[in-house]
Design a protein around this motif. Structure first.
Motif, PDB file in Angstrom:
ATOM      1  N   GLN A 106       6.278   5.951  54.261  1.00  0.00           N
ATOM      2  CA  GLN A 106       6.525   6.597  55.549  1.00  0.00           C
ATOM      3  C   GLN A 106       7.813   7.417  55.501  1.00  0.00           C
ATOM      4  O   GLN A 106       7.872   8.538  56.033  1.00  0.00           O
ATOM      5  CB  GLN A 106       6.605   5.546  56.656  1.00  0.00           C
ATOM      6  CG  GLN A 106       5.275   4.891  57.018  1.00  0.00           C
ATOM      7  CD  GLN A 106       4.845   3.842  55.992  1.00  0.00           C
ATOM      8  OE1 GLN A 106       5.602   3.479  55.078  1.00  0.00           O
ATOM      9  NE2 GLN A 106       3.629   3.341  56.150  1.00  0.00           N
ATOM     10  N   LYS A 164       9.349  18.725  47.465  1.00  0.00           N
ATOM     11  CA  LYS A 164       8.318  18.070  48.275  1.00  0.00           C
ATOM     12  C   LYS A 164       7.419  17.183  47.412  1.00  0.00           C
ATOM     13  O   LYS A 164       6.200  17.119  47.595  1.00  0.00           O
ATOM     14  CB  LYS A 164       7.486  19.104  49.044  1.00  0.00           C
ATOM     15  CG  LYS A 164       8.307  19.923  50.039  1.00  0.00           C
ATOM     16  CD  LYS A 164       7.419  20.797  50.907  1.00  0.00           C
ATOM     17  CE  LYS A 164       8.260  21.590  51.913  1.00  0.00           C
ATOM     18  NZ  LYS A 164       8.958  20.715  52.874  1.00  0.00           N
ATOM     19  N   ARG A 175       7.170  10.598  53.364  1.00  0.00           N
ATOM     20  CA  ARG A 175       6.405  11.601  54.100  1.00  0.00           C
ATOM     21  C   ARG A 175       7.246  12.245  55.205  1.00  0.00           C
ATOM     22  O   ARG A 175       7.111  13.440  55.480  1.00  0.00           O
ATOM     23  CB  ARG A 175       5.139  10.965  54.696  1.00  0.00           C
ATOM     24  CG  ARG A 175       4.137  10.526  53.640  1.00  0.00           C
ATOM     25  CD  ARG A 175       2.804  10.130  54.246  1.00  0.00           C
ATOM     26  NE  ARG A 175       1.870   9.689  53.214  1.00  0.00           N
ATOM     27  CZ  ARG A 175       1.196  10.516  52.423  1.00  0.00           C
ATOM     28  NH1 ARG A 175       1.334  11.831  52.573  1.00  0.00           N
ATOM     29  NH2 ARG A 175       0.378  10.037  51.507  1.00  0.00           N
ATOM     30  N   PHE A 176       8.108  11.451  55.815  1.00  0.00           N
ATOM     31  CA  PHE A 176       8.984  11.989  56.865  1.00  0.00           C
ATOM     32  C   PHE A 176       9.867  13.087  56.301  1.00  0.00           C
ATOM     33  O   PHE A 176       9.995  14.170  56.899  1.00  0.00           O
ATOM     34  CB  PHE A 176       9.839  10.865  57.459  1.00  0.00           C
ATOM     35  CG  PHE A 176      10.879  11.339  58.439  1.00  0.00           C
ATOM     36  CD1 PHE A 176      10.530  11.636  59.742  1.00  0.00           C
ATOM     37  CD2 PHE A 176      12.198  11.503  58.050  1.00  0.00           C
ATOM     38  CE1 PHE A 176      11.484  12.088  60.655  1.00  0.00           C
ATOM     39  CE2 PHE A 176      13.160  11.957  58.947  1.00  0.00           C
ATOM     40  CZ  PHE A 176      12.791  12.243  60.253  1.00  0.00           C
ATOM     41  N   TRP A 236      13.047  15.928  47.197  1.00  0.00           N
ATOM     42  CA  TRP A 236      12.889  16.411  48.565  1.00  0.00           C
ATOM     43  C   TRP A 236      12.671  17.923  48.570  1.00  0.00           C
ATOM     44  O   TRP A 236      11.755  18.430  49.228  1.00  0.00           O
ATOM     45  CB  TRP A 236      14.128  16.032  49.375  1.00  0.00           C
ATOM     46  CG  TRP A 236      14.059  16.387  50.830  1.00  0.00           C
ATOM     47  CD1 TRP A 236      12.963  16.795  51.536  1.00  0.00           C
ATOM     48  CD2 TRP A 236      15.143  16.347  51.759  1.00  0.00           C
ATOM     49  NE1 TRP A 236      13.294  17.028  52.853  1.00  0.00           N
ATOM     50  CE2 TRP A 236      14.617  16.755  53.017  1.00  0.00           C
ATOM     51  CE3 TRP A 236      16.492  16.010  51.654  1.00  0.00           C
ATOM     52  CZ2 TRP A 236      15.426  16.831  54.157  1.00  0.00           C
ATOM     53  CZ3 TRP A 236      17.291  16.084  52.791  1.00  0.00           C
ATOM     54  CH2 TRP A 236      16.766  16.492  54.022  1.00  0.00           C
ATOM     55  N   ILE A 244       6.274  13.904  46.899  1.00  0.00           N
ATOM     56  CA  ILE A 244       6.219  12.652  47.635  1.00  0.00           C
ATOM     57  C   ILE A 244       6.184  11.447  46.701  1.00  0.00           C
ATOM     58  O   ILE A 244       6.785  10.407  46.988  1.00  0.00           O
ATOM     59  CB  ILE A 244       5.024  12.639  48.608  1.00  0.00           C
ATOM     60  CG1 ILE A 244       5.146  11.454  49.568  1.00  0.00           C
ATOM     61  CG2 ILE A 244       3.701  12.623  47.865  1.00  0.00           C
ATOM     62  CD1 ILE A 244       4.209  11.539  50.744  1.00  0.00           C
ATOM     63  N   VAL A 259       9.411  14.832  53.460  1.00  0.00           N
ATOM     64  CA  VAL A 259       8.602  15.941  52.963  1.00  0.00           C
ATOM     65  C   VAL A 259       8.206  16.875  54.107  1.00  0.00           C
ATOM     66  O   VAL A 259       8.121  18.091  53.934  1.00  0.00           O
ATOM     67  CB  VAL A 259       7.349  15.411  52.236  1.00  0.00           C
ATOM     68  CG1 VAL A 259       6.309  16.519  52.049  1.00  0.00           C
ATOM     69  CG2 VAL A 259       7.740  14.831  50.880  1.00  0.00           C
ATOM     70  N   ASP A 260       7.983  16.296  55.282  1.00  0.00           N
ATOM     71  CA  ASP A 260       7.584  17.100  56.433  1.00  0.00           C
ATOM     72  C   ASP A 260       8.749  17.844  57.077  1.00  0.00           C
ATOM     73  O   ASP A 260       8.535  18.719  57.923  1.00  0.00           O
ATOM     74  CB  ASP A 260       6.917  16.217  57.488  1.00  0.00           C
ATOM     75  CG  ASP A 260       5.547  15.727  57.044  1.00  0.00           C
ATOM     76  OD1 ASP A 260       4.973  16.347  56.130  1.00  0.00           O
ATOM     77  OD2 ASP A 260       5.071  14.704  57.586  1.00  0.00           O
ATOM     78  N   ARG A 261       9.991  17.494  56.682  1.00  0.00           N
ATOM     79  CA  ARG A 261      11.155  18.149  57.273  1.00  0.00           C
ATOM     80  C   ARG A 261      11.528  19.381  56.452  1.00  0.00           C
ATOM     81  O   ARG A 261      11.370  19.393  55.235  1.00  0.00           O
ATOM     82  CB  ARG A 261      12.356  17.194  57.339  1.00  0.00           C
ATOM     83  CG  ARG A 261      12.135  16.031  58.290  1.00  0.00           C
ATOM     84  CD  ARG A 261      13.384  15.186  58.403  1.00  0.00           C
ATOM     85  NE  ARG A 261      14.480  15.923  59.029  1.00  0.00           N
ATOM     86  CZ  ARG A 261      14.619  16.069  60.345  1.00  0.00           C
ATOM     87  NH1 ARG A 261      13.721  15.562  61.162  1.00  0.00           N
ATOM     88  NH2 ARG A 261      15.646  16.727  60.830  1.00  0.00           N
ATOM     89  N   PRO A 262      12.049  20.436  57.098  1.00  0.00           N
ATOM     90  CA  PRO A 262      12.425  21.647  56.361  1.00  0.00           C
ATOM     91  C   PRO A 262      13.641  21.404  55.480  1.00  0.00           C
ATOM     92  O   PRO A 262      14.547  20.662  55.844  1.00  0.00           O
ATOM     93  CB  PRO A 262      12.752  22.650  57.474  1.00  0.00           C
ATOM     94  CG  PRO A 262      13.166  21.803  58.637  1.00  0.00           C
ATOM     95  CD  PRO A 262      12.305  20.563  58.550  1.00  0.00           C
TER      96      PRO A 262
END
Length: 310
Positions: free
Chosen positions: A243, A208, A246-247, A205, A210, A249-252
Motif C-alpha cells: 500500500q 515508479k 503504491r501510494f 520512486w 513498485i 508511485v501514484d504521487r508526482p
C-alpha cells in the motif's frame, strides 16, 4: 551573577555573556520537549523576557542563572504541552514534528540551504524523527521528566523542582515514559548504509518501480503525511509495504517538475522535494535491518521555513 562593567568603558558585560550563552542549551531542550523549532524559539524568547523583567538586584540574588533559565523554560514548555493536546484536536490530518536541516548534508558536494537551525540544535539520536514521534505519545509530565533526566541528565531533585512533584514521583514519570517508549530494534547499519537505502528508495520512486519499493519496505511499513490543512496530504497513515509503495508511485515526482534531493533530516538520511526551487516536502525515514519501517513526510509549509534556501 557577575557584576556588569562600569558605564562608559565600552567593555562587554560578562554577566550578560553568561546568560546569552545559555540560549543554545535552552533551544535544544525546548525543541526536544515541543518538537517545533518555532515554538522552541518562542519559549526561549519568553524565558529571557522574564529574566530581564527582574531588577538587577533580583538577578544577582539568583545563585545559578543557568538553572533558573532552564527551570523557567521547562515550565513554559510543560504549560504548552498541556495546551498542545487541545490544539492537536483542531489540527487537520496527522501531526509530525518540525524537521530540521543539517549543516552538512551527506550528499556529496552539497551543503544544506540553511545552517542556522543546526547551529541552534544539536542533532543526535534524541532529535531523530522516530524518537520525537514516540515522545509525542507521552503525557506532558512524562515527557518533561524523561527528557530532563534521561536526555539532559538532570537529577530527579532538580526535575522535581521544575515539574512541581516529588523526586519519587518524577522517577515514576520517567520510568513510565521508558515503558511507553518502544525499545528500538537492534540496528548496526552505518549511516552510509541507511543513506544507501534512502537513495534506492528515491531511485525506485522516480522510476515508479513498485516491486523495488516493496522490496525496500518492511512488511508492516507505514507512511505518514503532515499537510496541516494547508496542502494536500493523506489524512491517515498508509499501512503495509504494498500500500505504501503504491501510494508513492501514484504521487508526482521529478516527472511533474518535482526534484528529489538526498539530505540529512534531523541528523538522519532523508529526502527533500523541491518544486521550482521551493521546498515542498521533507521526508524522514526509520530504517531497521536495511528496510524502511516508516516514512514521515512533512508538507505543511509552516514547518518548512528552516528549509528555505537563500
Amino acid at each position: 551573577m557577575t557584576a556588569t562593567s562600569e558605564p562608559g568603558h565600552g567593555r562587554p558585560d560578562p554577566g550578560l555573556s553568561a546568560i546569552i550563552s545559555e540560549r543554545r542549551q535552552l533551544t535544544n531542550l525546548a525543541y526536544r520537549l515541543l518538537g517545533s523549532l518555532a515554538d522552541a524559539e518562542d519559549v526561549v524568547q519568553e524565558t529571557y523576557a522574564r529574566w530581564y523583567a527582574m531588577s538587577p538586584r533580583q538577578q544577582e540574588d539568583i545563585d545559578s542563572p543557568g538553572a533558573w533559565l532552564t527551570t523557567v523554560a521547562s515550565r513554559i514548555c510543560l504549560d504548552l504541552l498541556g495546551s498542545a493536546r487541545l490544539r492537536r484536536e483542531r489540527y487537520v490530518g496527522e501531526w509530525i514534528p518540525e524537521p530540521l536541516p543539517d549543516r552538512s548534508e551527506w550528499i556529496s558536494g552539497r551543503s544544506a540551504g540553511v545552517a542556522d537551525p543546526a547551529d541552534r540544535v544539536t542533532l543526535d539520536e534524541s532529535v531523530s524523527m522516530a524518537f520525537l514521534v514516540v515522545l509525542d505519545a507521552l503525557t506532558p509530565a512524562e515527557r518533561v521528566a524523561f527528557v530532563l533526566h534521561d536526555v539532559f541528565r538532570y537529577p530527579f531533585a532538580d526535575v522535581a523542582a521544575i515539574v512541581g512533584r516529588t523526586p519519587a514521583a518524577c522517577r515514576q514519570l520517567a520510568s513510565s515514559a521508558r515503558r511507553r517508549i518502544r525499545a528500538p530494534r537492534p540496528d548496526t547499519a552505518s549511516s552510509a548504509r541507511r543513506a544507501d537505502v534512502v537513495r534506492a528508495f528515491k531511485r525506485a520512486w522516480e522510476a515508479k518501480d513498485i516491486d523495488a519499493l516493496i522490496g525496500l519496505l518492511a512488511p508492516d511499513a507505514t507512511a505518514t503525511g503532515d499537510g496541516g490543512g494547508l496542502v494536500t496530504a493523506a489524512p491517515h497513515p498508509v499501512e503495509g509495504a504494498e500500500q505504501v509503495a503504491r501510494f508513492f508511485v501514484d504521487r508526482p515526482t521529478a516527472a511533474a517538475g518535482v526534484t528529489l534531493l538526498e539530505c540529512a533530516v534531523n541528523g538522519q538520511p532523508g529526502l527533500v522535494a523541491r518544486l521550482d526551487g521551493v521546498t515542498v516536502s521533507v521526508m524522514a525515514f526509520d530504517i531497521t535491518g536495511g528496510r524502511i519501517d516508516h516514512v514521515w513526510a512533512v508538507l505543511n509549509p509552516d514547518k518548512l521555513r528552516s528549509w528555505t534556501t537563500g
